[in-house]
Motif scaffolding. Sequence first.
Motif, PDB file in Angstrom:
ATOM      1  N   THR A 180      43.060  33.489  45.938  1.00 11.82           N
ATOM      2  CA  THR A 180      41.693  34.005  46.035  1.00 11.82           C
ATOM      3  C   THR A 180      41.511  35.223  45.147  1.00 11.82           C
ATOM      4  O   THR A 180      40.491  35.352  44.448  1.00 11.82           O
ATOM      5  CB  THR A 180      41.364  34.355  47.502  1.00 11.82           C
ATOM      6  OG1 THR A 180      41.564  33.186  48.305  1.00 11.82           O
ATOM      7  CG2 THR A 180      39.937  34.828  47.640  1.00 11.82           C
ATOM      8  N   GLU A 181      42.497  36.131  45.153  1.00 15.62           N
ATOM      9  CA  GLU A 181      42.412  37.314  44.290  1.00 15.62           C
ATOM     10  C   GLU A 181      42.394  36.921  42.816  1.00 15.62           C
ATOM     11  O   GLU A 181      41.623  37.474  42.030  1.00 15.62           O
ATOM     12  CB  GLU A 181      43.588  38.255  44.553  1.00 15.62           C
ATOM     13  CG  GLU A 181      43.539  38.943  45.894  1.00 15.62           C
ATOM     14  CD  GLU A 181      44.833  39.684  46.223  1.00 15.62           C
ATOM     15  OE1 GLU A 181      45.746  39.736  45.352  1.00 15.62           O
ATOM     16  OE2 GLU A 181      44.935  40.210  47.338  1.00 15.62           O
ATOM     17  N   ALA A 182      43.214  35.950  42.426  1.00  9.69           N
ATOM     18  CA  ALA A 182      43.254  35.507  41.027  1.00  9.69           C
ATOM     19  C   ALA A 182      41.931  34.856  40.635  1.00  9.69           C
ATOM     20  O   ALA A 182      41.444  35.062  39.518  1.00  9.69           O
ATOM     21  CB  ALA A 182      44.411  34.530  40.820  1.00  9.69           C
ATOM     22  N   ALA A 183      41.345  34.088  41.540  1.00 11.05           N
ATOM     23  CA  ALA A 183      40.057  33.457  41.244  1.00 11.05           C
ATOM     24  C   ALA A 183      38.974  34.517  41.068  1.00 11.05           C
ATOM     25  O   ALA A 183      38.126  34.410  40.172  1.00 11.05           O
ATOM     26  CB  ALA A 183      39.675  32.494  42.357  1.00 11.05           C
ATOM     27  N   GLN A 184      38.998  35.553  41.893  1.00 15.61           N
ATOM     28  CA  GLN A 184      38.014  36.623  41.755  1.00 15.61           C
ATOM     29  C   GLN A 184      38.190  37.370  40.439  1.00 15.61           C
ATOM     30  O   GLN A 184      37.220  37.722  39.772  1.00 15.61           O
ATOM     31  CB  GLN A 184      38.110  37.599  42.942  1.00 15.61           C
ATOM     32  CG  GLN A 184      37.641  37.006  44.249  1.00 15.61           C
ATOM     33  CD  GLN A 184      36.189  36.568  44.192  1.00 15.61           C
ATOM     34  OE1 GLN A 184      35.341  37.231  43.623  1.00 15.61           O
ATOM     35  NE2 GLN A 184      35.916  35.407  44.770  1.00 15.61           N
ATOM     36  N   ARG A 185      39.454  37.621  40.054  1.00 10.74           N
ATOM     37  CA  ARG A 185      39.710  38.297  38.775  1.00 10.74           C
ATOM     38  C   ARG A 185      39.259  37.429  37.606  1.00 10.74           C
ATOM     39  O   ARG A 185      38.732  37.939  36.616  1.00 10.74           O
ATOM     40  CB  ARG A 185      41.192  38.627  38.629  1.00 10.74           C
ATOM     41  CG  ARG A 185      41.624  39.851  39.399  1.00 10.74           C
ATOM     42  CD  ARG A 185      42.996  40.333  38.963  1.00 10.74           C
ATOM     43  NE  ARG A 185      43.998  39.286  38.899  1.00 10.74           N
ATOM     44  CZ  ARG A 185      44.809  38.939  39.888  1.00 10.74           C
ATOM     45  NH1 ARG A 185      44.733  39.554  41.039  1.00 10.74           N
ATOM     46  NH2 ARG A 185      45.698  37.982  39.733  1.00 10.74           N
ATOM     47  N   ALA A 186      39.456  36.118  37.712  1.00 17.56           N
ATOM     48  CA  ALA A 186      39.076  35.218  36.619  1.00 17.56           C
ATOM     49  C   ALA A 186      37.567  35.160  36.443  1.00 17.56           C
ATOM     50  O   ALA A 186      37.077  34.880  35.351  1.00 17.56           O
ATOM     51  CB  ALA A 186      39.622  33.825  36.874  1.00 17.56           C
TER      52      ALA A 186
ATOM     53  N   ASP B 171      35.611  37.720  36.717  1.00 19.62           N
ATOM     54  CA  ASP B 171      35.149  38.992  36.166  1.00 19.62           C
ATOM     55  C   ASP B 171      34.702  38.763  34.722  1.00 19.62           C
ATOM     56  O   ASP B 171      35.446  38.190  33.927  1.00 19.62           O
ATOM     57  CB  ASP B 171      36.293  40.015  36.225  1.00 19.62           C
ATOM     58  CG  ASP B 171      35.885  41.376  35.694  1.00 19.62           C
ATOM     59  OD1 ASP B 171      34.685  41.672  35.707  1.00 19.62           O
ATOM     60  OD2 ASP B 171      36.785  42.119  35.256  1.00 19.62           O
ATOM     61  N   PRO B 172      33.489  39.204  34.344  1.00 22.78           N
ATOM     62  CA  PRO B 172      32.991  38.946  32.983  1.00 22.78           C
ATOM     63  C   PRO B 172      33.899  39.480  31.881  1.00 22.78           C
ATOM     64  O   PRO B 172      34.066  38.831  30.843  1.00 22.78           O
ATOM     65  CB  PRO B 172      31.632  39.651  32.956  1.00 22.78           C
ATOM     66  CG  PRO B 172      31.225  39.775  34.378  1.00 22.78           C
ATOM     67  CD  PRO B 172      32.487  39.857  35.167  1.00 22.78           C
TER      68      PRO B 172
ATOM     69  N   VAL C  85      37.198  39.810  31.963  1.00 19.55           N
ATOM     70  CA  VAL C  85      38.371  38.940  31.893  1.00 19.55           C
ATOM     71  C   VAL C  85      37.999  37.609  31.256  1.00 19.55           C
ATOM     72  O   VAL C  85      38.728  37.088  30.411  1.00 19.55           O
ATOM     73  CB  VAL C  85      38.981  38.730  33.301  1.00 19.55           C
ATOM     74  CG1 VAL C  85      40.098  37.716  33.277  1.00 19.55           C
ATOM     75  CG2 VAL C  85      39.478  40.051  33.861  1.00 19.55           C
ATOM     76  N   ARG C  86      36.841  37.051  31.622  1.00 24.42           N
ATOM     77  CA  ARG C  86      36.397  35.787  31.026  1.00 24.42           C
ATOM     78  C   ARG C  86      36.201  35.945  29.531  1.00 24.42           C
ATOM     79  O   ARG C  86      36.613  35.087  28.743  1.00 24.42           O
ATOM     80  CB  ARG C  86      35.101  35.324  31.678  1.00 24.42           C
ATOM     81  CG  ARG C  86      35.311  34.826  33.096  1.00 24.42           C
ATOM     82  CD  ARG C  86      34.061  34.270  33.676  1.00 24.42           C
ATOM     83  NE  ARG C  86      33.710  33.054  32.957  1.00 24.42           N
ATOM     84  CZ  ARG C  86      32.514  32.499  33.024  1.00 24.42           C
ATOM     85  NH1 ARG C  86      31.568  33.048  33.749  1.00 24.42           N
ATOM     86  NH2 ARG C  86      32.269  31.397  32.355  1.00 24.42           N
ATOM     87  N   ARG C  87      35.571  37.043  29.109  1.00 27.85           N
ATOM     88  CA  ARG C  87      35.347  37.291  27.687  1.00 27.85           C
ATOM     89  C   ARG C  87      36.680  37.386  26.945  1.00 27.85           C
ATOM     90  O   ARG C  87      36.869  36.803  25.881  1.00 27.85           O
ATOM     91  CB  ARG C  87      34.530  38.573  27.500  1.00 27.85           C
ATOM     92  CG  ARG C  87      34.055  38.795  26.081  1.00 27.85           C
ATOM     93  CD  ARG C  87      33.165  40.031  25.949  1.00 27.85           C
ATOM     94  NE  ARG C  87      32.152  40.148  26.987  1.00 27.85           N
ATOM     95  CZ  ARG C  87      32.124  41.122  27.905  1.00 27.85           C
ATOM     96  NH1 ARG C  87      33.035  42.073  27.914  1.00 27.85           N
ATOM     97  NH2 ARG C  87      31.175  41.158  28.807  1.00 27.85           N
ATOM     98  N   ARG C  88      37.629  38.114  27.529  1.00 30.62           N
ATOM     99  CA  ARG C  88      38.953  38.240  26.914  1.00 30.62           C
ATOM    100  C   ARG C  88      39.646  36.889  26.792  1.00 30.62           C
ATOM    101  O   ARG C  88      40.217  36.562  25.760  1.00 30.62           O
ATOM    102  CB  ARG C  88      39.820  39.198  27.737  1.00 30.62           C
ATOM    103  CG  ARG C  88      41.192  39.437  27.095  1.00 30.62           C
ATOM    104  CD  ARG C  88      42.197  39.964  28.072  1.00 30.62           C
ATOM    105  NE  ARG C  88      42.448  38.945  29.094  1.00 30.62           N
ATOM    106  CZ  ARG C  88      42.903  39.207  30.303  1.00 30.62           C
ATOM    107  NH1 ARG C  88      43.144  40.434  30.675  1.00 30.62           N
ATOM    108  NH2 ARG C  88      43.115  38.238  31.171  1.00 30.62           N
ATOM    109  N   ASN C  89      39.556  36.068  27.852  1.00 34.30           N
ATOM    110  CA  ASN C  89      40.187  34.752  27.823  1.00 34.30           C
ATOM    111  C   ASN C  89      39.550  33.851  26.771  1.00 34.30           C
ATOM    112  O   ASN C  89      40.249  33.106  26.081  1.00 34.30           O
ATOM    113  CB  ASN C  89      40.120  34.099  29.197  1.00 34.30           C
ATOM    114  CG  ASN C  89      41.031  34.770  30.200  1.00 34.30           C
ATOM    115  OD1 ASN C  89      41.919  35.526  29.827  1.00 34.30           O
ATOM    116  ND2 ASN C  89      40.799  34.516  31.473  1.00 34.30           N
ATOM    117  N   ILE C  90      38.235  33.916  26.642  1.00 27.84           N
ATOM    118  CA  ILE C  90      37.555  33.107  25.627  1.00 27.84           C
ATOM    119  C   ILE C  90      37.961  33.553  24.233  1.00 27.84           C
ATOM    120  O   ILE C  90      38.236  32.727  23.355  1.00 27.84           O
ATOM    121  CB  ILE C  90      36.024  33.179  25.828  1.00 27.84           C
ATOM    122  CG1 ILE C  90      35.641  32.422  27.095  1.00 27.84           C
ATOM    123  CG2 ILE C  90      35.284  32.613  24.613  1.00 27.84           C
ATOM    124  CD1 ILE C  90      34.196  32.599  27.510  1.00 27.84           C
ATOM    125  N   ILE C  91      38.043  34.862  24.015  1.00 26.60           N
ATOM    126  CA  ILE C  91      38.443  35.385  22.703  1.00 26.60           C
ATOM    127  C   ILE C  91      39.873  34.970  22.379  1.00 26.60           C
ATOM    128  O   ILE C  91      40.169  34.505  21.266  1.00 26.60           O
ATOM    129  CB  ILE C  91      38.274  36.920  22.656  1.00 26.60           C
ATOM    130  CG1 ILE C  91      36.794  37.276  22.660  1.00 26.60           C
ATOM    131  CG2 ILE C  91      38.971  37.516  21.439  1.00 26.60           C
ATOM    132  CD1 ILE C  91      36.516  38.760  22.863  1.00 26.60           C
TER     133      ILE C  91
END
Length: 140
Positions: free
Chosen positions: A93-99, A101-102, A104-110
């Motif tokens: 649940t904590e990992a899903a909430q962190r994922a 986060d805008p 974190v999502r932006r960093r992952n997309i980059i």
Amino acid sequence: MNAESDERTGDSAAGQEAELGSRAPEFIKSRRTLHLSWQVGVFVVGLAVVGAGIVMLPLPGPGWLVIFGGMAIWATEFVWAQLVLRWTKRKVTEAAQRALDPKVRRRNIILTTIGLVIIAALLGVYLWQCGFVMPWKTGR
């Protein structure tokens, strides 16, 4: 990782989580030999499911899902498995909430985009140097 820390952190959600301990029927819990036999049976079935999940890790199949299913079987009878499942659920649940986060999502997309560009560049260099050659013989 104990039940007290779960209650202090508010994970019990106003008593919605089940109590720790055996979920065997009362007539089984009331007889020691029968309850011990029940626990051995639950352990053997859970072990078989976890073992099948471990085999599925390198082979085709939902290995982790089956492993967690075996842990859920063990959690019907053993407190240690219940605590492991609670901890795992909390971490997921904590990992899903962190994922979500805008930032974190932006960093992952980059990072994904950069990785795909690097792979495309390496593929382009390979094709430029070696050409497109089939790894098997196509001539007769």
